[in-house]
Design a protein around this motif. Structure first.
Motif, PDB file in Angstrom:
ATOM      1  N   LEU A 122       0.782  -1.171  -0.113  1.00 27.77           N
ATOM      2  CA  LEU A 122       0.039   0.057  -0.011  1.00 27.77           C
ATOM      3  C   LEU A 122       0.934   1.326  -0.059  1.00 27.77           C
ATOM      4  N   ALA A 123       0.830   1.995  -1.112  1.00 34.50           N
ATOM      5  CA  ALA A 123       1.392   3.095  -1.050  1.00 34.50           C
ATOM      6  C   ALA A 123       0.569   4.527  -1.171  1.00 34.50           C
ATOM      7  N   LEU A 124      -0.463   4.497  -0.304  1.00 32.30           N
ATOM      8  CA  LEU A 124      -1.395   5.553  -0.190  1.00 32.30           C
ATOM      9  C   LEU A 124      -1.527   6.064   1.015  1.00 32.30           C
ATOM     10  N   ASP A 125      -1.924   7.279   1.267  1.00 35.45           N
ATOM     11  CA  ASP A 125      -2.197   7.762   2.636  1.00 35.45           C
ATOM     12  C   ASP A 125      -2.997   6.793   3.455  1.00 35.45           C
ATOM     13  N   PRO A 126      -2.873   6.518   4.549  1.00 35.86           N
ATOM     14  CA  PRO A 126      -3.916   5.670   5.410  1.00 35.86           C
ATOM     15  C   PRO A 126      -5.157   6.214   5.633  1.00 35.86           C
ATOM     16  N   ARG A 127      -5.253   7.634   5.325  1.00 35.40           N
ATOM     17  CA  ARG A 127      -6.720   7.928   5.271  1.00 35.40           C
ATOM     18  C   ARG A 127      -7.495   7.513   4.246  1.00 35.40           C
TER      19      ARG A 127
END
Length: 238
Positions: A122-127
């Motif tokens: 996962l290379a997304l903001d945890p939001r």
């Protein structure tokens, strides 16, 4: 480029951290597919020095990842993690029709598919991790140890979804035991509240969103997971 049905590692997001993760995994010998929901945009007229530096870093990592054989698919929105016996085994995604143009506005023609894999980074903001919640609950349930410290007053989107899943399937007591995710600093593995890893799930986002070192650790950790599951040997990454 048509999306594959299978890969060794799927990276969600192709910013600095995602490109670093994809590059590390590819250099370690994994077949890497990147799904990125972004669309190329026009270059702004003026950028600050720090913004120019981030853009140059991202572009360099992306070029290196492509040269290493990473397959990148833009305009792909990942909406679920596929699970098998508590282990991540792929992702579900939605994408506009391949012909582009006006057809992208026709929701009825949206392509929905799956990519099977050994591990996901996962290379997304945890939001934006709400789609991760059901998968983490599935892993916790399979491990038989879903306990953790009390949840925070304002849970993350992922924890809110996972708590709902726990309440619906196992009752209020199980829901109350859900806790925020943690991360293994050495490998990037995503950890449940009890400190157990979610098998096959890694995070490329460290203390800073644009952290190539965190991306590198997650990519190498995901490639190592693939090698363990297939019995292959991991290449050294310099």
């Amino acid at each position: 480029m048509p999306l594959p049905r299978n890969a060794d590692v799927v990276v969600v997001g192709f910013g600095v951290a995602g490109a670093a993760a994809a590059l590390a995994a590819a250099r370690a010998g994994a077949r890497v597919t990147v799904l990125d929901r972004g669309v190329p945009t026009a270059r702004p007229l003026a950028l600050s020095r720090s913004a120019r530096s981030r853009r140059a870093l991202r572009s360099g990592l992306q070029r290196a990842a492509l040269a290493a054989g990473v397959a990148v698919h833009p305009r792909c929105h990942v909406h679920e993690l596929m699970m098998d016996a508590g282990r991540v085994c792929g992702v579900g995604y939605a994408a506009p029709p391949s012909d582009g143009g006006a057809a992208t506005a026709r929701l009825a023609e949206t392509i929905v598919g799956e990519v099977g894999c050994s591990s996901v980074v996962l290379a997304l903001d945890p939001r934006h991790w709400e789609f991760v919640g059901p998968a983490v609950w599935s892993a916790a349930r399979a491990s038989g140890d879903a306990d953790g410290p009390p949840p925070t007053a304002r849970p993350s989107p992922e924890l809110a979804v996972r708590t709902w899943c726990a309440a619906r399937e196992a009752g209020a007591a199980a829901a109350s035991r859900q806790a925020e995710l943690g991360f293994d600093a050495a490998t990037g593995a995503v950890l449940m509240g009890a400190g157990l890893p979610v098998p096959g799930l890694y995070s490329a986002v460290g203390g800073r969103a644009a952290d190539p070192a965190a991306g590198h650790r997650a990519g190498r950790g995901a490639a190592l997971e693939t090698a363990r599951r297939s019995g292959a040997e991991l290449r050294s990454v310099i």
